[in-house]
Design a protein around this motif. Sequence first.
Motif: not given
Lengths: 230, 230
Positions: B125-150
Amino acid sequence: VIRDAILEALASDHSLAGRHALVTAGPTVEPLDPVRFLSNHSSGKQGYAIAAALAARGAKVTLISGPVTLSVPAGVVCVKVQTAREMLGVCEAALPAEIAVCTAAVSDWRAKAAAQGKIKKTSEGPPVLELVENPDILATLCRLANRPKLIVGFAAETDDVLDNAVAKRQRKGCDWLVANDVRRGVFGADRNLVSLITETGIETWPEMDKSQVAGKLAQRISDVFVSSIP
Amino acid sequence: VIRDAILEALASDHSLAGRHALVTAGPTVEPLDPVRFLSNHSSGKQGYAIAAALAARGAKVTLISGPVTLSVPAGVVCVKVQTAREMLGVCEAALPAEIAVCTAAVSDWRAKAAAQGKIKKTSEGPPVLELVENPDILATLCRLANRPKLIVGFAAETDDVLDNAVAKRQRKGCDWLVANDVRRGVFGADRNLVSLITETGIETWPEMDKSQVAGKLAQRISDVFVSSIP
């Protein structure tokens, strides 16, 4: 592909005149929800080139294609589909045919139930993707009462290419199987290195353009029909 | 897109001259094995139009794009990527920037471990697809020290569009969020109906071409920078 179609057409070969050929090509796309899907890297190039080469030999060609960005070859009727189930339905509806060349990279599995709304990311972690097996288009066509006389399958393999392909020909019940080793980066490429597996043996062809593989395969197919005038 | 880029360029607007803008666009593609992948139906059209509109206002634009078949707008530097992790890496490497517009439909999940060889169909039968969460690009950029102003995020929603989008703006930490209702078939279409969510409220724009949405958004962005000469 267009250039090849024109070159082929100029050859004025009518060895497959009056024959109907089904060609499947490209990937299938299996929805997980309205936004996400499971698919594969098939470019459709080899299948479109085979459709062109068969049409150039006078065959009436129905090309059943997953979503690709290629132009439909001159003189070919193309039906676009998304899922494996749609592809099988269109193939069955297009019968009878004397020839079927199944180059499509059909998704082996689909989501058990595609979600109606977009699956949300929650704090509970990733969703479990429950998969179910898709219909096997090649094997299904091979077992039909009105089976095309000559059915050619394709096998994209990354390991034990020839052994897997010989076993696959038997298992599916197709007449010929074209094996290619996708470790070599054949997806999306213009060249291909294939082996043709028939009842009588294995021929490995030199590396050549996908349009040349198509021409050589179309020639072999027309040899079968020329030597067996109905 | 090309026509719009030319029209925009003819406007000779230099309101964003000297500013660097990152724009992400298209889907990401997350491999399950060498052949199969998980992706989504983002066409990249809205993001490419925004890149063109920002470049037309004189910004230096870095477009970080998943696999799409669109032409790169005039004057835009484009880096093509496949996965969410690659996209994040290229975004971080392209900083500093004053502006980031994250239109890419980043896969929320990827296979826990992409198989080295093609996953075989077995009788089990079909394989089990084990997924993991990807990095959240938007949230990561927002939290950077050198975050874009807008930082402008995009939200493709199928249910409770505005409520989900308002919550998403807060959760991600972005300045503006553009919400669109993808039930309306916006993926791949040329028109779009969006709402712009800012700290001060929600504006729903009339349905218009994606190039017009891009122009209106670029205008709003340049208003921010014109009114705050550094």
